[in-house]
Write an enzyme that holds these catalytic residues in place. Structure first.
Site, mmCIF file in Angstrom:
data_model
loop_
_atom_site.group_PDB
_atom_site.id
_atom_site.type_symbol
_atom_site.label_atom_id
_atom_site.label_comp_id
_atom_site.label_asym_id
_atom_site.label_seq_id
_atom_site.Cartn_x
_atom_site.Cartn_y
_atom_site.Cartn_z
ATOM 1 N N SER A 275 0.856 -1.191 0.000
ATOM 2 C CA SER A 275 0.000 0.000 0.000
ATOM 3 C C SER A 275 0.890 1.238 0.000
ATOM 4 O O SER A 275 2.021 1.200 0.521
ATOM 5 C CB SER A 275 -0.882 0.018 1.254
ATOM 6 O OG SER A 275 -1.470 1.292 1.416
ATOM 7 N N TYR A 288 -1.147 -0.972 10.123
ATOM 8 C CA TYR A 288 -1.249 -1.220 8.677
ATOM 9 C C TYR A 288 0.013 -0.718 7.956
ATOM 10 O O TYR A 288 0.563 -1.411 7.088
ATOM 11 C CB TYR A 288 -2.503 -0.499 8.165
ATOM 12 C CG TYR A 288 -2.884 -0.792 6.742
ATOM 13 C CD1 TYR A 288 -3.541 -1.980 6.399
ATOM 14 C CD2 TYR A 288 -2.617 0.132 5.727
ATOM 15 C CE1 TYR A 288 -3.922 -2.227 5.091
ATOM 16 C CE2 TYR A 288 -2.995 -0.110 4.417
ATOM 17 C CZ TYR A 288 -3.643 -1.289 4.099
ATOM 18 O OH TYR A 288 -4.015 -1.532 2.801
#
Ligand code: NAP
Length: 382
Positions: A275, A288
């Site tokens: 990401s 994350y």
């Protein structure tokens, strides 16, 4: 007309071809004769070895002439690559030195061993790969979290490009079955496999099921992922662990399982979905960001380990993509911070993954991160 002069055929051959270099009949003592004869035998064997190698080169050239596209898509399966791997042949020849556990180069025992190796290579099970390009062989892909969102789009795109697909899911069985049905409607094979990719036993069972069904694995897309957002000071250990266990350890487990197959095959493409948050961070996503940043480093380390076996490992780092994961976020506000002014679509990420996973032009790309974020990482324009 050839005259029989009483010497062994090997020696006659040697002196016919190389007699001008060593004069056997001219040696006075018995010892000198033996040494000279032995030198001739070695020279004759070496001569034949060079002939074998040249023949292999010639065959390869003919094949490439018959199938020029094969240069890019040549199936370098193990036995075939052995036939034409001249440095390897040279290395094995050098290894056959005295003191290296082998016999003298050109000696009666070393040459047949080498010839046997060449013969084994030429008749190995993948010798049919001589005329097969990668494009001719149906590819098998495994997509983790292939039931929804980006994974679903990737599974369908890979099927469209000719892959049979293993669609992994954690709980959404109906969604995974629907993806399988769509792939089958395209004329490709597909199976849905339930497995929590943060669980090693389940990962191993999934890969075993893949091999049982398809006998090989060419593409792995590590896509499964979750978010458990919260500001750093309030983040529970459980939130941290869940995300690390799936988004990072899950990638490691699948990478390891796939490498066991791909390194043996000497081919394979792995694409890890990271990401942009793993590159630039995001408030409320420490877990994350740490997991996705870890995936980027893991990708580079794995790429270095796998490169010698022609297995590529790359990462794709999407920005904000319109899936269930981003439902509920203030999308209008987010879009204002994206130079292209909108969220990305799963199909756009899937196109990039398909390129890295199957396109011959991507065969020389490994250890890299491809950001697909509408320009988010470079900051808003104006
Ligand atoms: P999504 O729509 O929420 O889909 C997640 C997928 O992961 C589902 O197929 C789900 O399976 C599967 N999954 C969840 N837990 C699993 C587990 N324990 N084992 C195996 N599979 C599991 O997410 P997405 O937006 O498509 O995201 C896909 C990947 O892209 C993720 O790695 C995500 O971090 C990354 N990414 C997304 C965005 C974005 O904006 N959407 C941006 C950057 C990166 P079930 O259907 O069975 O639950």
């Amino acid at each position: 007309m050839q005259q029989y002069d009483g010497r062994a055929p090997e020696d006659q051959y040697a002196s016919r071809n190389l007699g001008s270099m060593v004069n056997v009949n001219g040696s006075s003592s018995k010892r000198k004769k033996q040494v000279a004869a032995s030198a001739l035998r070695r020279a004759a064997h070496l001569h034949r070895l060079v002939e074998s190698v040249l023949a292999a080169v010639l065959v390869r050239k003919m094949l490439l002439f018959a199938n020029p596209a094969g240069i890019a898509t040549f199936n370098v399966s193990k036995p075939l690559s052995n036939v034409f791997d001249l440095p390897r042949i040279a290395r094995s020849y050098i290894r056959a030195r005295p003191g290296a556990g082998g016999s003298l180069p050109g000696s009666a025992s070393a040459i047949p061993t080498l010839r046997a190796r060449l013969r084994r290579s030429a008749t190995g099970k993948a010798a049919c790969g001589l005329v097969a390009s990668v494009a001719d062989v149906p590819k098998v892909a495994l997509v983790t979290g292939g039931s929804r969102g980006i994974g679903r789009a990737v599974a369908l795109e890979l099927a469209r490009s000719g892959c049979d697909v293993v669609v992994n899911y954690a709980s959404a069985e109906a969604a995974a079955s629907e993806v399988v049905a769509q792939i089958q409607a395209m004329g490709r094979e597909a199976i849905a496999v339930k497995a929590d990719v943060s669980n090693q036993e389940q990962v191993e069972a999934m890969f075993a099921q893949t091999v049982e069904r398809f006998k090989r694995l060419d593409v792995l897309v590590n896509n499964a992922g979750i978010t458990r957002d919260g500001l750093l000071l309030r983040m529970k250990k459980e939130q941290w662990s869940q995300v690390i266990d799936l988004n990072l350890t899950g990638v490691f487990l699948c990478l390891q399982a796939s490498c066991k197959l791909m390194l043996k095959q000497r081919s394979g493409r792995i694409v890890n979905i990271s990401s942009v948050v793993g590159q630039i961070g995001n408030p409320g996503q420490a877990n994350y960001a740490a997991a996705k940043g870890g995936v980027l480093s893991l990708t580079k380390a794995a790429a270095k380990e796998c490169a010698s076996r022609s297995v590529t490992v790359n990462a794709v780092a999407p920005g904000f993509i319109a899936t269930e994961m981003t439902h509920g976020l203030p999308l209008d506000e987010i879009a204002k911070g994206i130079p292209l002014g909108r969220l990305g679509q799963p199909e756009e990420v899937a196109g990039l993954v398909r390129f890295l996973a199957t396109d011959p032009a991507a065969a020389y790309i490994t250890g890299h991160i491809f950001t697909i974020d509408g320009g988010l990482a470079i900051g808003a324009s104006g």
